[in-house]
Design a protein around this motif. Structure first.
Motif, PDB file in Angstrom:
ATOM      1  N   ARG A 123     -14.642  17.984   1.423  1.00 29.04           N
ATOM      2  CA  ARG A 123     -15.075  17.375   0.201  1.00 29.04           C
ATOM      3  C   ARG A 123     -13.915  16.991  -0.677  1.00 29.04           C
ATOM      4  O   ARG A 123     -13.865  15.963  -1.227  1.00 29.04           O
ATOM      5  N   ARG A 124     -13.121  17.961  -1.155  1.00 28.15           N
ATOM      6  CA  ARG A 124     -11.905  17.690  -1.900  1.00 28.15           C
ATOM      7  C   ARG A 124     -10.940  16.641  -1.259  1.00 28.15           C
ATOM      8  O   ARG A 124     -10.399  15.854  -2.111  1.00 28.15           O
ATOM      9  N   LEU A 125     -10.948  16.674  -0.104  1.00 29.97           N
ATOM     10  CA  LEU A 125      -9.868  15.600   0.851  1.00 29.97           C
ATOM     11  C   LEU A 125     -10.533  14.345   0.598  1.00 29.97           C
ATOM     12  O   LEU A 125      -9.691  13.471   0.470  1.00 29.97           O
ATOM     13  N   SER A 126     -11.888  14.451   0.840  1.00 31.95           N
ATOM     14  CA  SER A 126     -12.700  13.154   0.732  1.00 31.95           C
ATOM     15  C   SER A 126     -12.467  12.499  -0.522  1.00 31.95           C
ATOM     16  O   SER A 126     -12.108  11.339  -0.784  1.00 31.95           O
ATOM     17  N   ASN A 127     -12.564  13.295  -1.650  1.00 30.56           N
ATOM     18  CA  ASN A 127     -12.337  13.091  -2.998  1.00 30.56           C
ATOM     19  C   ASN A 127     -11.066  12.178  -3.464  1.00 30.56           C
ATOM     20  O   ASN A 127     -10.844  11.135  -3.913  1.00 30.56           O
ATOM     21  N   TYR A 128     -10.074  13.025  -2.700  1.00 32.34           N
ATOM     22  CA  TYR A 128      -8.734  12.725  -3.002  1.00 32.34           C
ATOM     23  C   TYR A 128      -8.271  11.315  -2.247  1.00 32.34           C
ATOM     24  O   TYR A 128      -7.505  10.386  -2.748  1.00 32.34           O
ATOM     25  N   LEU A 129      -9.067  11.007  -0.960  1.00 31.71           N
ATOM     26  CA  LEU A 129      -8.695  10.021  -0.333  1.00 31.71           C
ATOM     27  C   LEU A 129      -9.259   8.642  -0.975  1.00 31.71           C
ATOM     28  O   LEU A 129      -8.663   7.872  -0.987  1.00 31.71           O
ATOM     29  N   MET A 130     -10.282   8.959  -1.540  1.00 28.68           N
ATOM     30  CA  MET A 130     -11.061   7.696  -2.416  1.00 28.68           C
ATOM     31  C   MET A 130     -10.302   7.461  -3.476  1.00 28.68           C
ATOM     32  O   MET A 130      -9.986   6.087  -3.880  1.00 28.68           O
ATOM     33  N   TYR A 131      -9.608   8.337  -4.126  1.00 30.76           N
ATOM     34  CA  TYR A 131      -8.807   8.126  -5.380  1.00 30.76           C
ATOM     35  C   TYR A 131      -7.448   7.277  -4.944  1.00 30.76           C
ATOM     36  O   TYR A 131      -6.902   6.593  -5.409  1.00 30.76           O
ATOM     37  N   VAL A 132      -6.893   7.974  -3.660  1.00 34.97           N
ATOM     38  CA  VAL A 132      -5.739   7.056  -3.296  1.00 34.97           C
ATOM     39  C   VAL A 132      -6.053   5.828  -2.657  1.00 34.97           C
ATOM     40  O   VAL A 132      -5.370   4.983  -3.082  1.00 34.97           O
ATOM     41  N   CYS A 133      -7.302   5.557  -2.287  1.00 34.68           N
ATOM     42  CA  CYS A 133      -7.553   4.414  -1.728  1.00 34.68           C
ATOM     43  C   CYS A 133      -7.739   3.255  -2.953  1.00 34.68           C
ATOM     44  O   CYS A 133      -7.359   2.052  -3.015  1.00 34.68           O
ATOM     45  N   ASP A 134      -8.287   3.810  -4.190  1.00 27.66           N
ATOM     46  CA  ASP A 134      -8.350   2.803  -5.328  1.00 27.66           C
ATOM     47  C   ASP A 134      -6.943   2.662  -5.781  1.00 27.66           C
ATOM     48  O   ASP A 134      -6.834   1.648  -6.218  1.00 27.66           O
ATOM     49  N   GLU A 135      -6.143   3.613  -5.856  1.00 22.84           N
ATOM     50  CA  GLU A 135      -4.637   3.516  -6.360  1.00 22.84           C
ATOM     51  C   GLU A 135      -4.175   2.254  -5.465  1.00 22.84           C
ATOM     52  O   GLU A 135      -3.241   1.425  -5.900  1.00 22.84           O
ATOM     53  N   GLU A 136      -4.268   2.348  -4.078  1.00 25.47           N
ATOM     54  CA  GLU A 136      -3.544   1.558  -3.368  1.00 25.47           C
ATOM     55  C   GLU A 136      -4.162   0.277  -3.228  1.00 25.47           C
ATOM     56  O   GLU A 136      -3.318  -0.580  -3.108  1.00 25.47           O
ATOM     57  N   ARG A 137      -5.524   0.136  -3.554  1.00 21.48           N
ATOM     58  CA  ARG A 137      -6.055  -1.258  -3.793  1.00 21.48           C
ATOM     59  C   ARG A 137      -5.427  -2.000  -5.019  1.00 21.48           C
ATOM     60  O   ARG A 137      -5.043  -3.248  -4.820  1.00 21.48           O
ATOM     61  N   GLN A 138      -5.446  -1.290  -6.051  1.00 16.90           N
ATOM     62  CA  GLN A 138      -4.698  -1.785  -7.217  1.00 16.90           C
ATOM     63  C   GLN A 138      -3.247  -2.263  -7.062  1.00 16.90           C
ATOM     64  O   GLN A 138      -2.805  -3.396  -7.400  1.00 16.90           O
ATOM     65  N   ARG A 139      -2.455  -1.492  -6.078  1.00 17.15           N
ATOM     66  CA  ARG A 139      -1.129  -1.815  -6.024  1.00 17.15           C
ATOM     67  C   ARG A 139      -1.003  -3.019  -5.303  1.00 17.15           C
ATOM     68  O   ARG A 139      -0.033  -3.746  -5.704  1.00 17.15           O
ATOM     69  N   LEU A 140      -1.772  -3.204  -4.045  1.00 13.93           N
ATOM     70  CA  LEU A 140      -1.809  -4.282  -3.402  1.00 13.93           C
ATOM     71  C   LEU A 140      -2.292  -5.438  -3.996  1.00 13.93           C
ATOM     72  O   LEU A 140      -1.835  -6.429  -3.969  1.00 13.93           O
ATOM     73  N   ALA A 141      -3.382  -5.244  -4.671  1.00 14.26           N
ATOM     74  CA  ALA A 141      -3.670  -6.538  -5.473  1.00 14.26           C
ATOM     75  C   ALA A 141      -2.709  -7.170  -6.502  1.00 14.26           C
ATOM     76  O   ALA A 141      -2.351  -8.213  -6.897  1.00 14.26           O
ATOM     77  N   ASN A 142      -1.705  -6.264  -7.343  1.00 15.22           N
ATOM     78  CA  ASN A 142      -0.831  -6.416  -8.114  1.00 15.22           C
ATOM     79  C   ASN A 142       0.377  -7.129  -7.478  1.00 15.22           C
ATOM     80  O   ASN A 142       0.865  -8.325  -7.859  1.00 15.22           O
ATOM     81  N   GLU A 143       0.810  -6.790  -6.367  1.00 16.97           N
ATOM     82  CA  GLU A 143       1.710  -7.007  -5.528  1.00 16.97           C
ATOM     83  C   GLU A 143       1.532  -8.496  -4.971  1.00 16.97           C
ATOM     84  O   GLU A 143       2.376  -9.396  -4.821  1.00 16.97           O
ATOM     85  N   ILE A 144       0.232  -8.771  -4.578  1.00 14.37           N
ATOM     86  CA  ILE A 144      -0.051  -9.986  -3.853  1.00 14.37           C
ATOM     87  C   ILE A 144      -0.119 -11.024  -5.096  1.00 14.37           C
ATOM     88  O   ILE A 144       0.476 -12.249  -4.934  1.00 14.37           O
ATOM     89  N   HIS A 145      -0.504 -10.369  -6.209  1.00 15.16           N
ATOM     90  CA  HIS A 145      -0.490 -11.544  -7.268  1.00 15.16           C
ATOM     91  C   HIS A 145       0.896 -11.880  -7.797  1.00 15.16           C
ATOM     92  O   HIS A 145       1.087 -13.187  -8.239  1.00 15.16           O
ATOM     93  N   ASP A 146       1.779 -10.833  -7.704  1.00 14.31           N
ATOM     94  CA  ASP A 146       3.114 -11.097  -8.406  1.00 14.31           C
ATOM     95  C   ASP A 146       3.909 -11.752  -7.354  1.00 14.31           C
ATOM     96  O   ASP A 146       4.915 -12.343  -7.885  1.00 14.31           O
ATOM     97  N   THR A 147       3.790 -11.619  -6.109  1.00 14.73           N
ATOM     98  CA  THR A 147       4.750 -12.157  -5.146  1.00 14.73           C
ATOM     99  C   THR A 147       3.966 -13.570  -4.458  1.00 14.73           C
ATOM    100  O   THR A 147       4.485 -14.799  -4.838  1.00 14.73           O
ATOM    101  N   LEU A 148       2.994 -13.318  -3.373  1.00 14.89           N
ATOM    102  CA  LEU A 148       2.331 -14.535  -2.778  1.00 14.89           C
ATOM    103  C   LEU A 148       1.783 -15.560  -4.019  1.00 14.89           C
ATOM    104  O   LEU A 148       1.954 -16.670  -3.830  1.00 14.89           O
ATOM    105  N   GLY A 149       1.024 -14.990  -4.778  1.00 16.33           N
ATOM    106  CA  GLY A 149       0.273 -15.800  -5.959  1.00 16.33           C
ATOM    107  C   GLY A 149       1.228 -16.464  -6.536  1.00 16.33           C
ATOM    108  O   GLY A 149       1.004 -17.962  -6.700  1.00 16.33           O
ATOM    109  N   GLN A 150       2.184 -16.037  -6.991  1.00 13.41           N
ATOM    110  CA  GLN A 150       3.237 -16.940  -7.843  1.00 13.41           C
ATOM    111  C   GLN A 150       4.083 -17.828  -7.125  1.00 13.41           C
ATOM    112  O   GLN A 150       4.262 -18.973  -7.683  1.00 13.41           O
ATOM    113  N   ASN A 151       4.436 -17.465  -5.809  1.00 23.95           N
ATOM    114  CA  ASN A 151       5.032 -18.422  -4.955  1.00 23.95           C
ATOM    115  C   ASN A 151       4.288 -19.657  -4.792  1.00 23.95           C
ATOM    116  O   ASN A 151       4.567 -20.669  -4.653  1.00 23.95           O
ATOM    117  N   LEU A 152       2.952 -19.593  -4.227  1.00 29.77           N
ATOM    118  CA  LEU A 152       2.249 -20.514  -4.166  1.00 29.77           C
ATOM    119  C   LEU A 152       1.848 -21.400  -5.162  1.00 29.77           C
ATOM    120  O   LEU A 152       1.975 -22.441  -5.225  1.00 29.77           O
TER     121      LEU A 152
END
Length: 268
Positions: free
Chosen positions: A52-81
């Motif tokens: 259960r603790r591992l599952s909670n940690y993975l959900m937290y990491v997933c949210d952090e990775e989602r935010q990181r990917l969204a920011n990276e796509i916006h700052d690179t691909l979005g700006q280039n387009l």
């Protein structure tokens, strides 16, 4: 004195005889089996807690990775387009009179770029919507509006209290939006509903969200069937945040009612 010793010795022998040797031999394996069972239960409880603790940690990491990917796509691909779209737009404007063929091709390129920009924006919204930075209430309003745009199902939002009542719950914006997304997705796929209502309440020290539709309802057996990972995810996520989750048939009318509630201290 010797008589007293003989009496005690005789009593000890008598007590030993009250428990047959065969019974004593049977009690030892039984106690050992009970000890092994208890150790097994303790090990299973510990393993479940660790998972259960591992599952909670993975959900937290997933949210952090989602935010990181969204920011990276916006700052690179979005700006280039966006930069490419500006250049093509300038080319389209300057070739309007003297180069009709180039102007036509530039117009087609601009249409393709518009589609690409819209796709990138949709990917970012699916990963980590920028509206989350505006707080919980703004995020829920945006999600309800997006659902109505994409599906032929009327979706209404009922908000109790004032906007300021929901400021203490802004820390729940990401998990609540993901839960609302999963709930509305189930309505669109399985409910055969004509309308769905999302009710939000921010009473002191408790946040509650209800998603109610007028569809075919849900059978209790479907809650535990294989592949119902969306509901499992909601239950685990709410449990990790110290909240409560219920789902069942709407008592007032046909359809399904999903309810989640979270404590006032946003720890997401």
């Amino acid at each position: 004195m010797n008589a007293l010793k003989n009496e005690r010795s005789s009593k000890s022998v008598t007590d030993d005889k009250t428990v047959p040797p065969a019974s004593r031999q049977q009690q030892l394996p039984l106690q050992l089996e009970l000890d092994i069972c208890q150790q097994t239960v303790n090990a299973q409880n510990h393993s479940s807690d660790q998972l259960r603790r591992l599952s909670n940690y993975l959900m937290y990491v997933c949210d952090e990775e989602r935010q990181r990917l969204a920011n990276e796509i916006h700052d690179t691909l979005g700006q280039n387009l966006l930069a490419l779209k500006i250049d093509v737009s300038m080319l389209h404007a300057r070739t309007r009179k003297n180069h009709p063929r180039i102007n036509h091709r530039a117009a087609i390129m601009m249409e393709h770029l518009d589609v690409a920009v819209a796709n990138v924006r949709e990917i970012i919204n699916n990963l980590y919507p920028p509206v989350l930075k505006l707080g919980l209430l703004a995020s829920v309003e945006w999600k309800v509006g997006e659902f109505e745009k994409r599906h032929p199902i009327a979706c209404t939002l009922q908000v109790d209290g004032h906007d300021t009542d929901y400021a203490p719950y802004d820390g729940y914006s990401m998990p609540m939006i993901r839960i609302l997304h999963e709930s509305l997705k189930n309505v669109a796929r399985h409910a055969s509903a004509n309308c769905v209502n999302v009710a939000l309440s921010g009473v002191p020290r408790r946040l509650t969200m209800q998603v109610v539709d007028d569809g075919v309802g849900i059978h209790p057996d479907h809650l535990c069937k294989d592949g119902a990972y969306g509901l499992v995810w909601i239950r685990e996520r709410i449990g990790a945040l110290g909240g409560e989750f219920t789902i069942g048939t709407n008592a007032r009318q046909k359809g399904t009612m999903l309810t989640v509630s979270l404590p006032g201290r946003a720890s997401a």
